[in-house]
Design an enzyme around this catalytic site. Structure first.
Site, PDB file in Angstrom:
ATOM      1  N   CYS A 171       0.826  -1.212   0.000  1.00  0.00           N
ATOM      2  CA  CYS A 171       0.000   0.000   0.000  1.00  0.00           C
ATOM      3  C   CYS A 171       0.861   1.264   0.000  1.00  0.00           C
ATOM      4  O   CYS A 171       1.681   1.475   0.890  1.00  0.00           O
ATOM      5  CB  CYS A 171      -0.920  -0.034   1.226  1.00  0.00           C
ATOM      6  SG  CYS A 171      -1.726   1.527   1.606  1.00  0.00           S
ATOM      7  N   CYS A 174       0.341   3.476   3.050  1.00  0.00           N
ATOM      8  CA  CYS A 174       0.986   2.880   4.222  1.00  0.00           C
ATOM      9  C   CYS A 174       2.479   3.206   4.239  1.00  0.00           C
ATOM     10  O   CYS A 174       3.051   3.487   5.302  1.00  0.00           O
ATOM     11  CB  CYS A 174       0.794   1.363   4.225  1.00  0.00           C
ATOM     12  SG  CYS A 174      -0.927   0.830   4.319  1.00  0.00           S
TER      13      CYS A 174
END
Length: 267
Positions: A171, A174
Site C-alpha cells: 500500500c 501505508c
C-alpha cells in the site's frame, strides 16, 4: 418454500467448484461449504470417501464441493478463502457470516477421520483457522510488531492504551505513513501506559476485525477495549498527537470520546 426446496436440491451430492456453487457459500449466512481440494491424480478412494461423507452429512445447510486448487477457478477460490493452493489434497470448511471464516482440516483424509471432524464442527467444537505470522523474535519498538496469535495479549488483555496501525506492505499510503508513525512512536516511547503497534493485515487475521482499507488506525483505550476508536483524520504527527493528548477529542474536531481522561499528560 418452493424456492428453498429448489436451492437445496439444485446441486448433486458432491459438486465441482463453479461460480454457482461458490455463491452458495460466499453469500452472507449461506450454506457451509465442505471443500476438498485435490488433483486428478489423487486416489479414487479419496473421492469415494468424500462422497460417502457428503451422503452421511447431507443437509440443506451444507454443500460439498471438490476442485483442483491449481486450476484457475480453484486457485481463485483458494486465494479468496485464504488457504495455500500448493497443498493437495486438503479439506477445508468455509462459512460466511459477518465475515468469511474457514476451518482447515489437518488430519487423515479417510472417511472415518473426516466424519469425526465434521461431527465436531457441527457441535461447535472446532475453532476457526486464523492466519498469523510467527511471533517476532526481536520486538524492541518504538513501533511494536503484533501478529494474529499475539493480538489478544498485546492489544486487548492489558490496561494499556494501544494505538494500532493495520497496513498492507504494497500500500502506497501505508509506505507514506510508516516514517511518520515511527517518529510519533519514538516521541511517545517514554509513556509507559501507551504503545504504538502495527499489524500486517495481509499476513494476519484478527477475529472481529475485517480490515478492508489500508492503512486503518484504531485506538484501543485501556479503559474501553471493546469499543476501539476509529481514527479517520489527517495522517500527520500533529493530528495523531491531538487524538492522544486530549481527553475531549470532540472539541478538536475528531468526533470521539475518550471517557473523560487524557491518554498522554501534557508537559
Amino acid at each position: 418454500e418452493l424456492i428453498n426446496f429448489i436451492e437445496d436440491n439444485m446441486f448433486p451430492t458432491v459438486t465441482n467448484i463453479t461460480q454457482e456453487s461458490m455463491t452458495q457459500v460466499l453469500k452472507p449466512y449461506g450454506r457451509k461449504g465442505v471443500m476438498l481440494f485435490r488433483t486428478p491424480n489423487e486416489s479414487k478412494q479419496l473421492d469415494a470417501d468424500f462422497i460417502k461423507l457428503s451422503i452421511a452429512h447431507k443437509s440443506a445447510k451444507y454443500i460439498f464441493i471438490v476442485g483442483d486448487c491449481k486450476e484457475t477457478m480453484g486457485e481463485r477460490v483458494a486465494k479468496h478463502i485464504g488457504i495455500d493452493n500448493t497443498k493437495s489434497p486438503q479439506m477445508v470448511i468455509a462459512e460466511k457470516k459477518e465475515d468469511l471464516a474457514r476451518y482447515e482440516y489437518k488430519g487423515e483424509l479417510t472417511f472415518e477421520a473426516m466424519d469425526k471432524y465434521l461431527t465436531l464442527f457441527k457441535e461447535g467444537k472446532i475453532s476457526r483457522t486464523m492466519k498469523s505470522e510467527d511471533e517476532p523474535k526481536e520486538n524492541n519498538g518504538p513501533v511494536y510488531k503484533v501478529v494474529g496469535k499475539t493480538f489478544k495479549q498485546d492489544v486487548i488483555d492489558n490496561q494499556m492504551d494501544v494505538f494500532v496501525k493495520f497496513y498492507a506492505p504494497w500500500c502506497g499510503h501505508c509506505k507514506e505513513l510508516a516514517p511518520i508513525y515511527h517518529d510519533l512512536a519514538k516521541k511517545l516511547s517514554g509513556n509507559k501506559n501507551l504503545k504504538l503497534v502495527e499489524v500486517d493485515s495481509t499476513a494476519n487475521e484478527i477475529p472481529g476485525f475485517n480490515i478492508k482499507s489500508y492503512p486503518t488506525l484504531k485506538l484501543f483505550a485501556g479503559n474501553n477495549k471493546t469499543q476501539p476508536i476509529d481514527y479517520e483524520e489527517a495522517r500527520s504527527e500533529e493530528a495523531m498527537l491531538c487524538l492522544l493528548y486530549t481527553s475531549d477529542a470532540a472539541d478538536e474536531g475528531l468526533g470521539v470520546d475518550l471517557g473523560g481522561r487524557r491518554i498522554i499528560k501534557k508537559k
